[in-house]
Every structure is written in structure tokens, then in C-alpha cells.
Design a protein around this motif. Structure first.
Motif, PDB file in Angstrom:
ATOM      1  N   SER A  43      24.668  52.831 -62.666  1.00 38.65           N
ATOM      2  CA  SER A  43      23.776  52.093 -63.548  1.00 38.65           C
ATOM      3  C   SER A  43      23.732  52.718 -64.946  1.00 38.65           C
ATOM      4  CB  SER A  43      22.373  52.088 -62.940  1.00 38.65           C
ATOM      5  OG  SER A  43      21.445  51.657 -63.899  1.00 38.65           O
ATOM      6  N   GLY A  44      23.544  51.888 -65.962  1.00 40.35           N
ATOM      7  CA  GLY A  44      23.378  52.376 -67.325  1.00 40.35           C
ATOM      8  C   GLY A  44      22.205  53.339 -67.441  1.00 40.35           C
ATOM      9  N   GLN A  87      21.751  42.329 -80.887  1.00 38.12           N
ATOM     10  CA  GLN A  87      20.925  41.781 -79.802  1.00 38.12           C
ATOM     11  C   GLN A  87      20.125  40.618 -80.381  1.00 38.12           C
ATOM     12  OE1 GLN A  87      20.578  42.303 -76.464  1.00 38.12           O
ATOM     13  NE2 GLN A  87      18.835  40.933 -76.393  1.00 38.12           N
ATOM     14  N   ARG A  88      19.827  39.620 -79.534  1.00 38.84           N
ATOM     15  CA  ARG A  88      19.012  38.490 -80.014  1.00 38.84           C
ATOM     16  C   ARG A  88      17.613  38.973 -80.359  1.00 38.84           C
ATOM     17  NH1 ARG A  88      19.736  34.283 -75.164  1.00 38.84           N
ATOM     18  NH2 ARG A  88      19.343  36.264 -74.115  1.00 38.84           N
ATOM     19  N   GLY A 148      26.033  35.818 -70.007  1.00 37.15           N
ATOM     20  CA  GLY A 148      25.736  35.773 -71.448  1.00 37.15           C
ATOM     21  C   GLY A 148      27.001  35.871 -72.292  1.00 37.15           C
ATOM     22  N   GLN A 178      28.391  32.415 -73.178  1.00 39.94           N
ATOM     23  CA  GLN A 178      27.698  31.710 -74.261  1.00 39.94           C
ATOM     24  C   GLN A 178      27.985  32.328 -75.624  1.00 39.94           C
ATOM     25  OE1 GLN A 178      23.885  32.056 -72.403  1.00 39.94           O
ATOM     26  NE2 GLN A 178      24.698  30.727 -70.807  1.00 39.94           N
ATOM     27  N   HIS A 226      33.435  45.710 -67.698  1.00 39.85           N
ATOM     28  CA  HIS A 226      33.708  44.991 -66.458  1.00 39.85           C
ATOM     29  C   HIS A 226      34.941  44.112 -66.705  1.00 39.85           C
ATOM     30  CE1 HIS A 226      32.748  43.698 -62.534  1.00 39.85           C
ATOM     31  NE2 HIS A 226      31.695  42.937 -62.736  1.00 39.85           N
ATOM     32  N   SER A 250      14.781  42.895 -74.944  1.00 42.54           N
ATOM     33  CA  SER A 250      15.812  43.900 -75.232  1.00 42.54           C
ATOM     34  C   SER A 250      15.771  44.313 -76.711  1.00 42.54           C
ATOM     35  CB  SER A 250      17.200  43.367 -74.893  1.00 42.54           C
ATOM     36  OG  SER A 250      17.280  43.019 -73.538  1.00 42.54           O
ATOM     37  N   LEU A 260      28.594  44.141 -74.154  1.00 50.88           N
ATOM     38  CA  LEU A 260      27.717  44.548 -73.051  1.00 50.88           C
ATOM     39  C   LEU A 260      26.602  43.537 -72.823  1.00 50.88           C
ATOM     40  CD1 LEU A 260      27.614  48.418 -73.585  1.00 50.88           C
ATOM     41  CD2 LEU A 260      29.036  47.073 -72.036  1.00 50.88           C
ATOM     42  N   LEU A 261      26.918  42.266 -73.090  1.00 51.29           N
ATOM     43  CA  LEU A 261      26.013  41.194 -72.679  1.00 51.29           C
ATOM     44  C   LEU A 261      26.158  41.039 -71.172  1.00 51.29           C
ATOM     45  CD1 LEU A 261      26.943  38.684 -75.488  1.00 51.29           C
ATOM     46  CD2 LEU A 261      24.857  40.050 -75.334  1.00 51.29           C
ATOM     47  N   SER A 262      25.203  40.359 -70.551  1.00 48.80           N
ATOM     48  CA  SER A 262      25.360  40.066 -69.129  1.00 48.80           C
ATOM     49  C   SER A 262      26.647  39.246 -68.979  1.00 48.80           C
ATOM     50  CB  SER A 262      24.160  39.272 -68.635  1.00 48.80           C
ATOM     51  OG  SER A 262      24.167  37.991 -69.222  1.00 48.80           O
ATOM     52  N   ASP A 263      27.253  39.284 -67.805  1.00 48.67           N
ATOM     53  CA  ASP A 263      28.548  38.598 -67.659  1.00 48.67           C
ATOM     54  C   ASP A 263      28.428  37.102 -67.947  1.00 48.67           C
ATOM     55  OD1 ASP A 263      30.298  40.857 -66.924  1.00 48.67           O
ATOM     56  OD2 ASP A 263      28.897  41.043 -65.258  1.00 48.67           O
ATOM     57  N   GLY A 294      20.793  45.478 -72.633  1.00 48.93           N
ATOM     58  CA  GLY A 294      20.097  45.303 -71.348  1.00 48.93           C
ATOM     59  C   GLY A 294      20.031  46.610 -70.590  1.00 48.93           C
ATOM     60  N   VAL A 295      20.965  46.810 -69.651  1.00 49.06           N
ATOM     61  CA  VAL A 295      20.987  48.045 -68.864  1.00 49.06           C
ATOM     62  C   VAL A 295      22.076  48.997 -69.380  1.00 49.06           C
ATOM     63  CG1 VAL A 295      21.168  49.047 -66.561  1.00 49.06           C
ATOM     64  CG2 VAL A 295      20.109  46.812 -66.841  1.00 49.06           C
ATOM     65  N   GLN A 296      23.321  48.505 -69.514  1.00 48.37           N
ATOM     66  CA  GLN A 296      24.403  49.367 -70.016  1.00 48.37           C
ATOM     67  C   GLN A 296      24.281  49.619 -71.512  1.00 48.37           C
ATOM     68  OE1 GLN A 296      26.948  51.253 -68.790  1.00 48.37           O
ATOM     69  NE2 GLN A 296      26.200  50.834 -66.738  1.00 48.37           N
TER      70      GLN A 296
HETATM   71  N1  LIG Z   1      23.871  47.132 -65.149  1.00 49.20           N
HETATM   72  C1  LIG Z   1      24.730  48.133 -65.051  1.00 49.20           C
HETATM   73  O1  LIG Z   1      24.329  49.292 -64.950  1.00 49.20           O
HETATM   74  C2  LIG Z   1      26.206  47.885 -65.087  1.00 49.20           C
HETATM   75  C3  LIG Z   1      26.725  46.830 -65.788  1.00 49.20           C
HETATM   76  N2  LIG Z   1      28.075  46.720 -65.964  1.00 49.20           N
HETATM   77  C4  LIG Z   1      28.599  45.635 -66.783  1.00 49.20           C
HETATM   78  O2  LIG Z   1      28.140  45.834 -68.128  1.00 49.20           O
HETATM   79  C5  LIG Z   1      27.920  44.568 -68.756  1.00 49.20           C
HETATM   80  C6  LIG Z   1      26.471  44.468 -69.209  1.00 49.20           C
HETATM   81  O3  LIG Z   1      25.660  44.465 -68.057  1.00 49.20           O
HETATM   82  P1  LIG Z   1      24.081  44.702 -68.096  1.00 49.20           P
HETATM   83  O4  LIG Z   1      23.787  45.801 -69.026  1.00 49.20           O
HETATM   84  O5  LIG Z   1      23.648  44.810 -66.683  1.00 49.20           O
HETATM   85  O6  LIG Z   1      23.604  43.327 -68.718  1.00 49.20           O
HETATM   86  P2  LIG Z   1      22.137  42.668 -68.718  1.00 49.20           P
HETATM   87  O7  LIG Z   1      22.044  41.680 -67.625  1.00 49.20           O
HETATM   88  O8  LIG Z   1      21.146  43.758 -68.770  1.00 49.20           O
HETATM   89  O9  LIG Z   1      22.169  41.851 -70.093  1.00 49.20           O
HETATM   90  C7  LIG Z   1      22.466  42.482 -71.332  1.00 49.20           C
HETATM   91  C8  LIG Z   1      21.900  41.709 -72.496  1.00 49.20           C
HETATM   92  O10 LIG Z   1      22.530  40.460 -72.651  1.00 49.20           O
HETATM   93  C9  LIG Z   1      21.658  39.659 -73.388  1.00 49.20           C
HETATM   94  N3  LIG Z   1      22.071  38.250 -73.243  1.00 49.20           N
HETATM   95  C10 LIG Z   1      22.155  37.530 -72.094  1.00 49.20           C
HETATM   96  N4  LIG Z   1      22.586  36.273 -72.374  1.00 49.20           N
HETATM   97  C11 LIG Z   1      22.799  36.225 -73.710  1.00 49.20           C
HETATM   98  C12 LIG Z   1      23.261  35.211 -74.603  1.00 49.20           C
HETATM   99  N5  LIG Z   1      23.590  34.015 -74.168  1.00 49.20           N
HETATM  100  N6  LIG Z   1      23.354  35.512 -75.915  1.00 49.20           N
HETATM  101  C13 LIG Z   1      23.015  36.727 -76.382  1.00 49.20           C
HETATM  102  N7  LIG Z   1      22.568  37.713 -75.574  1.00 49.20           N
HETATM  103  C14 LIG Z   1      22.461  37.462 -74.269  1.00 49.20           C
HETATM  104  C15 LIG Z   1      20.279  39.957 -72.819  1.00 49.20           C
HETATM  105  O11 LIG Z   1      19.299  39.818 -73.837  1.00 49.20           O
HETATM  106  C16 LIG Z   1      20.400  41.405 -72.388  1.00 49.20           C
HETATM  107  O12 LIG Z   1      19.742  42.285 -73.265  1.00 49.20           O
HETATM  108  C17 LIG Z   1      28.309  43.520 -67.707  1.00 49.20           C
HETATM  109  O13 LIG Z   1      29.666  43.218 -67.914  1.00 49.20           O
HETATM  110  C18 LIG Z   1      28.115  44.258 -66.396  1.00 49.20           C
HETATM  111  O14 LIG Z   1      28.860  43.727 -65.331  1.00 49.20           O
HETATM  112  C19 LIG Z   1      28.948  47.662 -65.495  1.00 49.20           C
HETATM  113  C20 LIG Z   1      28.493  48.739 -64.781  1.00 49.20           C
HETATM  114  C21 LIG Z   1      27.101  48.871 -64.436  1.00 49.20           C
END
Ligand SMILES: NC(=O)C1=CN([C@@H]2O[C@H](COP(=O)(O)OP(=O)(O)OC[C@H]3O[C@@H](n4cnc5c(N)ncnc54)[C@H](O)[C@@H]3O)[C@@H](O)[C@H]2O)C=CC1
Ligand SMILES: CC(=O)[C@](C)(O)C(=O)O
Ligand SMILES: [Mg+2]
Ligand SMILES: [Mg+2]
Length: 348
Positions: free
Chosen positions: A152-153, A60-61, A102, A105, A124, A66, A97-100, A39-41
Motif C-alpha cells: 500500500s502507498g 489533483q481535482r 479514473g 476519464q 500498474h 484528495s 497515479l489516478l485510480s485505474d 489518493g493512496v499511492q
Molecule cells: N492503493 C495502493 O496502495 C496501490 C495502488 N497501485 C496502483 O496505483 C494507481 C493509483 O492507485 P490509488 O492510489 O489506489 O488510487 P485511488 O483510488 O486512491 O485514486 C487516486 C486519485 O484519483 C482521483 N481520480 C479518480 N477519478 C478521477 C478522474 N476521473 N479525474 C481526475 N481524478 C480522478 C481521485 O481523486 C483520487 O485522489 C493505480 O494504478 C493502482 O492500481 C499500485 C500499488 C498499490
């Protein structure tokens, strides 16, 4: 590890001078690092690791945006890009690094593949700290640690490409092999962190949730709206209200704070501004302290975690979020912002 003095308090900090990239590569040389979630990170960390010479695969799915982004970034299906489950099987070090939401699941799939001696990484403290809500309880025979970039990532990647970096905090939750800490630090350096600040899973998640709801995002968005609305109601034009609320802050004053602190920014403004700002600072502090305490209580009690999990587990959560973001984007305040940004001298 260096002991550094932060305003009179000593803290442990790991620097890339003492923990070099070469050392990180040596520690990770026999690992297959599986970045789960793009996703982002995911993109920022996976690409930085790869460019730093670590063996990385992405999970990744398939059929998601993504997945397409991963392909566009150069990951190759069945070579370096796999379905989540396959990547979890192949990886020795799983970066969750799935969403929190996600992560909840996908947890059973991940857990099944966390065989003895593997390592589990987070960015996190959310999943593990709120385990009563997430069900994320790692098996006892794996290392569990986190490296949380403080940004941010997207910035993690763009700063890396400029030869700069972001700082991160790190924590060890479980040390099954005796090597959890060195693996955490090696990954921290290899994802592009400049310095690594020691913390715990709980401290990381409590401060992170407070910060993003507070000053970093929620409070600043709210306070912008409040001041902009008052100026507009008192007869000021949109451009004047925007310039005095957002543009001057981001373009002129916050860069001064970033460079040399709040007193330096004050010192570079008029004595008229300094007198008024010094007098009003206390009022704003007193007015918002109860709100920050309410926020911290809701983080600590798990109420905020429950809200996030509930909202993000609905099938239409993305559409709902996008609709809320669109409402902000279409507001007069941020439409004015779009126009004002076009008038920045350097964008001409
Ligand atoms: N966004 C950021 O820049 C930051 C994020 N974090 C932490 O890093 C981790 C990842 O965050 P993000 O990159 O923002 O996540 P995101 O919200 O961008 O999601 C990441 C990926 O998870 C996948 N996903 C979601 N539900 C799913 C499921 N049920 N099964 C399979 N894949 C699934 C999505 O396809 C997506 O590509 C989290 O723990 C977040 O708190 C930490 C610092 C900053
Ligand atoms: C970018 C970051 O560190 C945040 C705001 O805490 C997040 O995206 O969760
Ligand atoms: Mg954060
Ligand atoms: Mg966060």
C-alpha cells in the motif's frame, strides 16, 4: 543489474547499492515530476520523491478530499499543487497515479500533454494492458514504464519515514528516448523502493490482480469468515473464534513467516500443530486450486478488468464501496476484532 538466484531460477534485480539515490537524482535533475492523483499511492510516492530531493508537483481535482489532503501535506496551490490539466502541462515526467478507472476519464487530457520526449509512468500495468477497454494507447514518441510498489502507498510512506522501504517491480513498455529504463529505475529508487524486480506490464497486472483477489485480500478475507463462522456455529465464543482465526495469525504466526519462512513458523509450533497442519495443508491446496485457476482465467480474459471499470465508473461507486466496507466492519467477526485489539498488552 544483479542476477540473483530465486530457488534455482535466475532473475534480474536492481539494488540501491548499485543504483544509488545520488545516481537517481542526477538522472532526474532536469525533470519536473508531476504526480497525477493524490489518493493512496500519490501521497506516498510524491512525498518520498520530494524528501529525496526530486522536483515534484502534484495534479489533483480541486474540491475533492484528495486536494485537501494534498494541502494538508504541505503542497502549495499554484506552486506545487495544480489542477490535473495544468500539472500535465508543466510536468516533463507524468506519474499517472489516478485510480485505474479514473485514468480512463483523464486520458485525453494526459495524452494531449504527452509531447515528444516526455515520459509516462504508471504503478500498474492495468491501463496499457487492457487498452481495448481503457483506450490508453500512449503516443509513440514518449517513454512509458511502470514501477509498482508491492504494498500500500500508506506503507510506502511509513516505512520510508522509518528508514526502511518496500520493494517494487518495474517494466519498460516503450523506450522512445533510449533512456526509459534509467528513468524508471531512478524513479523506483527515489520513491523509496529498496530493490526493483524486473517484469512486464502484462505480467505485473496479471499477478497483481490475482494476488489481491486471492491470498493477499480476497481469499484471506473469505477463509477467515469461513473458519470463524464454523467455530461460532459449533458453540465457541466470539473472542475464542477470533483469536484462533485472526489475532494469533497476525500477532504471532505471520511475523514468524515474515522473519524466516513457513517451515520456521511450523517449527516454532507444537508437534501436535505441525502434524495436523502438514496433513491439512494438502486438502486446502487441492480445494482452492480450481478457484485460483478460475480467478487467473478471469484476469487473463479481461473479465476482471471489465468488472472494475464498470463498477468504478458509476458516479456513486465510492458510496457503494464504503457501504460494503462498513458491512464488514460491523460484522460480529470484525467488531470482535476491534475489542480484541484493545486488549493487546502493548496497547495498554
Ligand atoms: N492503493 C495502493 O496502495 C496501490 C495502488 N497501485 C496502483 O496505483 C494507481 C493509483 O492507485 P490509488 O492510489 O489506489 O488510487 P485511488 O483510488 O486512491 O485514486 C487516486 C486519485 O484519483 C482521483 N481520480 C479518480 N477519478 C478521477 C478522474 N476521473 N479525474 C481526475 N481524478 C480522478 C481521485 O481523486 C483520487 O485522489 C493505480 O494504478 C493502482 O492500481 C499500485 C500499488 C498499490
Ligand atoms: C497494495 C497493492 O499492491 C494492491 C493490493 O495490489 C492494490 O492496492 O492494488
Ligand atoms: Mg499490488
Ligand atoms: Mg493492485
Amino acid at each position: 543489474m544483479a542476477q540473483l538466484n530465486f530457488g534455482g531460477v535466475m532473475e534480474n534485480v536492481v539494488t540501491r547499492e548499485e543504483f544509488s539515490l545520488e545516481k537517481a537524482r542526477e538522472i532526474l535533475k532536469n525533470e519536473t515530476v508531476a504526480v497525477i492523483g493524490y489518493g493512496v499511492q500519490g501521497p506516498g510516492q510524491a512525498l518520498n520523491l520530494k524528501d529525496n530531493g526530486v522536483k515534484v508537483i502534484v495534479g489533483q481535482r480541486k474540491g475533492t478530499k484528495s486536494w485537501d489532503k494534498a494541502l494538508a501535506d504541505g503542497w502549495v496551490e499554484n506552486e506545487t499543487l495544480f489542477e490535473v490539466e495544468t500539472a500535465c502541462e508543466k510536468g516533463t515526467l507524468l506519474m499517472n497515479l489516478l485510480s485505474d478507472a479514473g485514468q480512463i476519464q483523464a486520458w485525453e487530457t494526459m495524452k494531449k500533454n504527452l509531447t515528444t520526449g516526455k515520459a509516462l509512468y504508471f504503478s500498474h500495468g492495468f491501463g496499457v494492458t487492457f487498452h481495448e477497454k481503457t483506450g490508453i494507447v500512449p503516443p509513440k514518441d514518449v517513454d512509458v514504464f511502470l514501477v509498482a510498489p508491492k504494498g500500500s502507498g500508506t506503507s510506502l510512506r511509513t516505512l520510508f519515514l522509518k528508514g526502511q522501504g518496500l520493494n517494487s517491480s518495474y517494466a519498460v513498455f516503450q523506450n522512445a528516448t533510449g533512456k526509459a529504463e534509467e528513468k524508471a529505475l531512478a524513479l523506483g529508487i527515489a520513491i523509496g523502493s529498496g530493490y526493483l524486480f524486473e517484469t512486464t506490464f502484462q505480467k505485473e497486472v496479471y499477478s497483481d490482480l490475482t494476488g489481491e483477489r486471492g491470498v493477499l485480500m480476497g481469499a484471506i478475507a473469505g477463509i477467515f469468515e469461513a473458519q470463524y463462522n464454523v467455530l461460532r456455529q459449533r458453540g465457541h465464543s466470539p473472542s475464542e473464534a477470533f483469536n484462533e482465526t485472526v489475532e494469533e495469525l497476525t500477532q504471532s504466526l505471520m511475523p514468524l513467516v515474515a522473519e524466516n519462512g513457513m517451515d520456521w513458523m511450523f517449527a516454532n509450533c507444537s508437534t501436535t500443530a505441525q502434524r495436523g497442519a502438514l496433513d491439512w495443508k494438502g486438502k486446502f491446496r487441492e480445494a482452492t486450486t480450481p478457484v485460483f485457476n478460475e480467478l487467473y482465467d478471469d484476469v487473463l480474459s479481461g473479465k476482471e478488468a471489465a468488472i472494475v471499470i464498470e463498477a468504478n465508473s458509476k458516479p456513486d461507486y465510492r458510496e457503494k464501496l464504503n457501504a460494503e466496507l462498513k458491512e464488514i466492519q460491523q460484522s460480529e467477526l470484525w467488531q470482535t476484532g476491534m475489542q480484541v485489539r484493545k486488549l493487546r498488552p502493548q496497547t495498554k
